[in-house]
Scaffold this active site. Structure first.
Site, PDB file in Angstrom:
ATOM      1  N   SER A 249      43.338  44.612  30.340  1.00 48.74           N
ATOM      2  CA  SER A 249      43.085  44.295  31.751  1.00 48.74           C
ATOM      3  C   SER A 249      44.390  43.961  32.461  1.00 48.74           C
ATOM      4  CB  SER A 249      42.147  43.082  31.877  1.00 48.74           C
ATOM      5  OG  SER A 249      40.868  43.374  31.388  1.00 48.74           O
TER       6      SER A 249
ATOM      7  N   ARG B 155      46.085  36.857  37.601  1.00 54.00           N
ATOM      8  CA  ARG B 155      44.782  36.260  37.248  1.00 54.00           C
ATOM      9  C   ARG B 155      43.800  36.272  38.424  1.00 54.00           C
ATOM     10  NH1 ARG B 155      43.399  33.648  32.454  1.00 54.00           N
ATOM     11  NH2 ARG B 155      45.007  34.078  30.929  1.00 54.00           N
TER      12      ARG B 155
ATOM     13  N   HIS C  77      42.509  39.739  38.487  1.00 57.00           N
ATOM     14  CA  HIS C  77      41.610  39.886  37.330  1.00 57.00           C
ATOM     15  C   HIS C  77      40.225  39.312  37.634  1.00 57.00           C
ATOM     16  CE1 HIS C  77      40.155  38.489  33.259  1.00 57.00           C
ATOM     17  NE2 HIS C  77      40.376  39.773  33.033  1.00 57.00           N
TER      18      HIS C  77
END
Lengths: 209, 209
Positions: free
Chosen positions: A16, A40, A43
């Site tokens: 990812s 993040r 994500h």
């Protein structure tokens, strides 16, 4: 029927983050903490273009990371934010506090004509100085925090301003950015949410991927 | 400093939903449950264009609402989803179950080389038939659920398939749509998340705006 997919947790994270770094424009973020924050947050929402809406005050990411390392408490506006914080990543077993379900809140909200989310912020005041604040749901919490600062409440070490939605979200985040000297980490516009706010905490908490 | 914003909770909801209905293209959704689902999912993410990515199996929304009214349990893949469910909206004080923190899960995940999220789905099996499943985080939970159905597990009344991200999210949702006769409510592509999955439950739970 058999499905061909990556089954192992660490491998999924690695893949990812590699996809995000290959697709997203992350050049403007400082190495280490800011870049990790951007990765993040992307994500958490599945959208690489959210990078363009990130507004980080200079030094805010580093200040948030340092505060967590020193044991600062984390104030969350919603239980979803609090439950998105990965406890194992926290560097000092930091307190994660959500005052929304405090028994005093509903009556206060009714009496003052405010949302419960706004009233809940008033309960942060005693430990607000040097804390890390994560707002992922309610614009009224963020507006109330700015009013509290104006009333003389102490400044947090870092303010994650990521409320989501159609009424007040964009406006409250613009107000945070414009308020003098706030150490803010913001997703501008209507986008935001508890997952992005929790992801920001998780990024500040540890350099582990 | 004084900020001009809507301070009262119900007024904020009403204004939000009015903005969504004026901006989003909702014509293709059936009145009542499907339209309500679309509005609440948009509300959760702040993006009206997510309407185009919604794929609802015929009758799935109505089946989910009926199951909740009849007292069906709700299985969630993540604590964030479970904590986004508004308990006061549930029509039958329905159980909200997240098995991710079951003590058996970490060892099982390690032994089988799977994510904890996938292993946690196996613990749903006894009550899976007629339940409402809400997956807002992990593609591996959704893939594992499809494998379980293939192994003969009973069909839920409704499957909210909204994992988010870059590895397996879009693929697991396509697989759910293609699996024969699943009563699915899906956000296609990389977008999704715990807030959208919880919003879907909240829409199925009550017609109250």
């Amino acid at each position: 029927m058999s499905y061909d997919y990556i089954r192992e947790g660490d491998a999924i994270y690695n893949r990812s983050f590699a996809i995000i770094r290959s697709e997203a424009d992350l050049k403007r973020f400082a190495p280490s903490v800011e870049e990790r924050l951007a990765v993040r947050i992307i994500h958490a929402c599945g959208m690489t273009d959210v990078a363009a809406d990130l507004a980080f005050a200079p030094g805010a990411a580093e200040a948030g990371a340092a505060a967590l390392a020193a044991g600062a408490p984390i104030f969350c506006d919603a239980q979803m934010v609090a439950h998105g914080v990965t406890r194992a990543r926290l560097p000092a077993n930091n307190e994660v506090i959500c005052t929304l379900s405090d028994p005093s809140v509903p009556a206060q909200a009714k009496a003052r004509g405010l949302t419960r989310s706004a009233v809940a912020a008033d309960l942060w005041r005693a430990k607000l100085g040097g804390s890390v604040v994560a707002i992922g749901n309610a614009p009224t919490t963020l507006f109330r925090l700015l009013e509290m600062l104006d009333e003389g409440a102490p400044m947090p070490a870092c303010i994650i301003g990521m409320p989501v939605g159609f009424v007040g979200a964009a406006e409250s985040k613009d107000a945070l950015i414009q308020y003098p000297n706030t150490p803010h980490l913001v997703v501008r516009g209507r986008r935001g949410g508890s997952a992005m706010a929790a992801a920001a905490i998780n990024a500040l908490a540890s350099a582990k991927e």
